[in-house]
Design a protein around this motif. Structure first.
Motif, PDB file in Angstrom:
ATOM      1  N   LYS A  21       0.836  -1.195   0.000  1.00  0.00           N
ATOM      2  CA  LYS A  21       0.000   0.000   0.000  1.00  0.00           C
ATOM      3  C   LYS A  21       0.876   1.253   0.000  1.00  0.00           C
ATOM      4  O   LYS A  21       0.507   2.282  -0.559  1.00  0.00           O
ATOM      5  N   PHE A  22       2.005   1.179   0.709  1.00  0.00           N
ATOM      6  CA  PHE A  22       3.017   2.223   0.659  1.00  0.00           C
ATOM      7  C   PHE A  22       4.351   1.587   1.017  1.00  0.00           C
ATOM      8  O   PHE A  22       4.414   0.400   1.349  1.00  0.00           O
ATOM      9  N   PHE A  23       5.451   2.330   0.919  1.00  0.00           N
ATOM     10  CA  PHE A  23       6.775   1.745   1.087  1.00  0.00           C
ATOM     11  C   PHE A  23       7.287   1.796   2.525  1.00  0.00           C
ATOM     12  O   PHE A  23       7.951   0.870   2.985  1.00  0.00           O
ATOM     13  N   GLY A  24       7.008   2.877   3.207  1.00  0.00           N
ATOM     14  CA  GLY A  24       7.510   3.028   4.569  1.00  0.00           C
ATOM     15  C   GLY A  24       7.150   4.398   5.098  1.00  0.00           C
ATOM     16  O   GLY A  24       6.623   5.246   4.374  1.00  0.00           O
ATOM     17  N   ARG A  44      12.975   2.879   2.683  1.00  0.00           N
ATOM     18  CA  ARG A  44      13.180   3.977   1.729  1.00  0.00           C
ATOM     19  C   ARG A  44      13.373   3.395   0.333  1.00  0.00           C
ATOM     20  O   ARG A  44      13.129   4.053  -0.668  1.00  0.00           O
ATOM     21  N   ASP A  45      13.828   2.119   0.253  1.00  0.00           N
ATOM     22  CA  ASP A  45      13.980   1.380  -1.006  1.00  0.00           C
ATOM     23  C   ASP A  45      13.416  -0.014  -0.758  1.00  0.00           C
ATOM     24  O   ASP A  45      14.096  -0.876  -0.202  1.00  0.00           O
ATOM     25  N   GLN A  46      12.167  -0.212  -1.143  1.00  0.00           N
ATOM     26  CA  GLN A  46      11.511  -1.480  -0.825  1.00  0.00           C
ATOM     27  C   GLN A  46      12.102  -2.647  -1.602  1.00  0.00           C
ATOM     28  O   GLN A  46      12.235  -3.753  -1.075  1.00  0.00           O
ATOM     29  N   GLU A  47      12.478  -2.416  -2.847  1.00  0.00           N
ATOM     30  CA  GLU A  47      12.999  -3.513  -3.666  1.00  0.00           C
ATOM     31  C   GLU A  47      14.285  -4.080  -3.081  1.00  0.00           C
ATOM     32  O   GLU A  47      14.505  -5.296  -3.077  1.00  0.00           O
ATOM     33  N   ASN A  48      15.154  -3.219  -2.567  1.00  0.00           N
ATOM     34  CA  ASN A  48      16.426  -3.669  -2.005  1.00  0.00           C
ATOM     35  C   ASN A  48      16.418  -3.733  -0.478  1.00  0.00           C
ATOM     36  O   ASN A  48      17.463  -3.931   0.138  1.00  0.00           O
ATOM     37  N   LYS A  49      15.221  -3.574   0.117  1.00  0.00           N
ATOM     38  CA  LYS A  49      15.032  -3.688   1.565  1.00  0.00           C
ATOM     39  C   LYS A  49      15.955  -2.746   2.356  1.00  0.00           C
ATOM     40  O   LYS A  49      16.499  -3.113   3.390  1.00  0.00           O
ATOM     41  N   VAL A  50      16.098  -1.528   1.849  1.00  0.00           N
ATOM     42  CA  VAL A  50      16.855  -0.509   2.573  1.00  0.00           C
ATOM     43  C   VAL A  50      15.885   0.186   3.536  1.00  0.00           C
ATOM     44  O   VAL A  50      14.923   0.813   3.090  1.00  0.00           O
ATOM     45  N   ILE A  52      13.905   2.646   6.094  1.00  0.00           N
ATOM     46  CA  ILE A  52      13.738   4.085   6.239  1.00  0.00           C
ATOM     47  C   ILE A  52      14.274   4.503   7.601  1.00  0.00           C
ATOM     48  O   ILE A  52      14.275   3.703   8.549  1.00  0.00           O
ATOM     49  N   GLU A  53      14.766   5.740   7.723  1.00  0.00           N
ATOM     50  CA  GLU A  53      15.373   6.212   8.961  1.00  0.00           C
ATOM     51  C   GLU A  53      14.464   7.224   9.648  1.00  0.00           C
ATOM     52  O   GLU A  53      13.685   7.918   9.001  1.00  0.00           O
ATOM     53  N   LYS A  54      14.602   7.337  10.969  1.00  0.00           N
ATOM     54  CA  LYS A  54      13.798   8.301  11.721  1.00  0.00           C
ATOM     55  C   LYS A  54      14.045   9.731  11.255  1.00  0.00           C
ATOM     56  O   LYS A  54      13.154  10.577  11.328  1.00  0.00           O
ATOM     57  N   ASP A  55      15.269  10.013  10.794  1.00  0.00           N
ATOM     58  CA  ASP A  55      15.589  11.382  10.376  1.00  0.00           C
ATOM     59  C   ASP A  55      15.501  11.556   8.860  1.00  0.00           C
ATOM     60  O   ASP A  55      16.089  12.482   8.296  1.00  0.00           O
ATOM     61  N   ALA A  56      14.748  10.680   8.199  1.00  0.00           N
ATOM     62  CA  ALA A  56      14.556  10.813   6.751  1.00  0.00           C
ATOM     63  C   ALA A  56      13.909  12.154   6.440  1.00  0.00           C
ATOM     64  O   ALA A  56      13.055  12.647   7.187  1.00  0.00           O
ATOM     65  N   VAL A  57      14.323  12.748   5.325  1.00  0.00           N
ATOM     66  CA  VAL A  57      13.806  14.044   4.893  1.00  0.00           C
ATOM     67  C   VAL A  57      12.781  13.811   3.786  1.00  0.00           C
ATOM     68  O   VAL A  57      13.060  13.136   2.796  1.00  0.00           O
ATOM     69  N   PHE A  58      11.596  14.387   3.971  1.00  0.00           N
ATOM     70  CA  PHE A  58      10.501  14.216   3.031  1.00  0.00           C
ATOM     71  C   PHE A  58      10.134  15.547   2.391  1.00  0.00           C
ATOM     72  O   PHE A  58      10.206  16.601   3.038  1.00  0.00           O
ATOM     73  N   SER A  59       9.715  15.493   1.146  1.00  0.00           N
ATOM     74  CA  SER A  59       9.003  16.624   0.553  1.00  0.00           C
ATOM     75  C   SER A  59       7.585  16.536   1.098  1.00  0.00           C
ATOM     76  O   SER A  59       6.869  15.566   0.830  1.00  0.00           O
ATOM     77  N   ILE A  60       7.167  17.522   1.880  1.00  0.00           N
ATOM     78  CA  ILE A  60       5.933  17.371   2.658  1.00  0.00           C
ATOM     79  C   ILE A  60       4.685  17.825   1.898  1.00  0.00           C
ATOM     80  O   ILE A  60       3.594  17.887   2.475  1.00  0.00           O
ATOM     81  N   PHE A  61       4.817  18.123   0.623  1.00  0.00           N
ATOM     82  CA  PHE A  61       3.674  18.476  -0.220  1.00  0.00           C
ATOM     83  C   PHE A  61       2.809  19.563   0.436  1.00  0.00           C
ATOM     84  O   PHE A  61       3.316  20.572   0.886  1.00  0.00           O
ATOM     85  N   ARG A 203      19.630  12.573   2.717  1.00  0.00           N
ATOM     86  CA  ARG A 203      18.559  11.921   3.493  1.00  0.00           C
ATOM     87  C   ARG A 203      17.186  12.065   2.853  1.00  0.00           C
ATOM     88  O   ARG A 203      16.201  11.532   3.369  1.00  0.00           O
ATOM     89  N   HIS A 204      17.121  12.799   1.756  1.00  0.00           N
ATOM     90  CA  HIS A 204      15.834  13.072   1.108  1.00  0.00           C
ATOM     91  C   HIS A 204      15.278  11.826   0.422  1.00  0.00           C
ATOM     92  O   HIS A 204      16.010  11.074  -0.220  1.00  0.00           O
ATOM     93  N   ILE A 205      13.983  11.634   0.582  1.00  0.00           N
ATOM     94  CA  ILE A 205      13.287  10.547  -0.114  1.00  0.00           C
ATOM     95  C   ILE A 205      12.530  11.160  -1.285  1.00  0.00           C
ATOM     96  O   ILE A 205      11.596  11.946  -1.084  1.00  0.00           O
TER      97      ILE A 205
END
Length: 379
Positions: A21-24, A44-50, A52-61, A203-205
């Motif tokens: 439904k979503f990646f993380g 943060r990368d579902q295909e390679n099972k990387v 996501i981090e607590k300090d991940a940076v998002f574009s918050i729309f 750190r940006h997703i």
């Protein structure tokens, strides 16, 4: 809050991620300002099972709209203009026809009657505020009378507000400078920027849609792809252009929860914050999200819009803030992926930034579930 009940949130998120439904995402729940849940779930990368981090940076729309709305209210408190000021008085190019009567109250409550457009001119670059304002003034005219209906404004309202704050600034600063010096720096938002600051890039997703978004694009002058505007360091997009982390958004929500002040920084008066919890759209539905509801066979939810925020209201309906939060719960979403709300009755704060933009109906169901799980952890 019951830690055992809060503990059910992570498995619920993991189940949705397993269903793709979503990646993380990163989620935070607090009460009385005390963080009781703060976890990174999924990838943060579902295909390679990387992970996501607590300090991940998002574009918050569209969560950016809260920042611009607060900046606008701050300018009103300073006497730069008023809720009743017509936008055309500050931006004379925004004249001609019914739109001349649109006030900042109409912009803040999404009742301007302007069309629900994502881009003033299809295919244009959107990362330069002056160019967007020029396009709005030349191309965007009213679809309804001001105050007649609640139509969520994806772009135009907050672009105009950002420009008005800039034009009336006594120090003649840019929109970015005003935002940084009025909100970002005073609140200690070290991982928040207008545009994608260079030191946050690692750190940006990068936004990724989980459905066919058709012709919708977010183009930047560096030509970094169909959503390249979110990677532009110098972008000024008062409606979608801020990058941030869950921890920084929590500091922002703490300012609101505490009546406009946090850590010694007074951004708004408690008088203004109290006013933002009043429904200014009684009897109206949200034209944009009402259509989405009808398409899924749901009863359209009331608009429940205040000056600057969405409210929970009291109707039992599909709602991102859940079905058990108090009617004055207020907050803001970001397209298919971001949400914060503050329940002033229970003194609970919820923040979740996620990776993978969901189709809006699925996103509403996802956040309704998580919001209900969070608020019913109060015992």
């Amino acid at each position: 809050m019951c830690s055992k009940r809060l503990g059910r949130i992570r498995p619920a998120m993991e189940a949705l991620i397993e269903q793709r439904k979503f990646f993380g995402g990163v989620i935070l729940v607090a009460r009385h300002g005390e963080v009781l849940l703060h976890e990174a779930v999924g990838y943060r990368d579902q295909e390679n099972k990387v992970p996501i981090e607590k300090d991940a940076v998002f574009s918050i729309f569209s969560m950016t709209k809260s920042f611009t709305g607060i900046l606008t209210l701050n300018a009103i408190e300073a006497g730069q203009f008023a809720l009743t000021t017509k936008v055309s008085e500050i931006i004379p190019e925004f004249s001609g026809g019914v739109r001349e009567d649109i006030t900042f109250y109409h912009l803040l409550t999404h009742t301007s009657g302007l069309p629900m457009t994502f881009t003033p001119i299809p295919g244009m670059y959107i990362d330069k505020l002056d160019e967007v304002i020029d396009a709005i003034c030349k191309k965007v005219h009213s679809a309804a009378l001001p105050g007649a209906e609640a139509s969520y404004a994806p772009t135009v309202a907050h672009a105009l507000m950002g420009e008005a704050v800039r034009r009336t600034d006594p120090l003649k600063r840019s929109f970015r400078q005003i935002m940084e010096e009025t909100i970002i720096k005073p609140l200690g938002l070290k991982d928040t920027s207008v545009g994608l600051r260079a030191d946050l890039r690692a750190r940006h997703i990068k936004p990724q849609w989980l459905f066919d978004k058709g012709a919708l694009q977010h183009l930047g002058h560096s030509d970094l792809g169909p959503d390249g505007a979110f990677e532009e360091e110098d972008a000024e997009m008062p409606w979608v252009g801020i990058a941030s982390t869950v921890s920084d958004i929590f500091r922002f929500t703490e300012m609101l929860r505490r009546g406009g002040e946090y850590d010694g920084a007074r951004i708004l008066s408690p008088v203004t914050v109290e006013r933002t919890r009043i429904d200014e759209t009684p009897g109206m539905i949200n034209q944009l999200y009402g259509r989405n509801a009808i398409a899924r066979g749901w009863e359209p939810m009331p608009a429940y819009l205040s000056i600057g925020f969405s409210l929970r209201g009291d109707a039992i309906c599909h709602h991102q803030f859940g079905t058990f939060t108090s009617p004055q719960t207020f907050g803001q979403h970001g397209q298919g992926s971001m949400l914060y709300w503050i329940d002033p009755k229970r003194d609970v704060t919820f923040v979740c930034l996620s990776h993978g933009v969901m189709i809006e109906g699925d996103n509403v169901e996802r956040f309704q579930k998580l919001s209900d799980m969070a608020i019913t952890s109060v015992i």
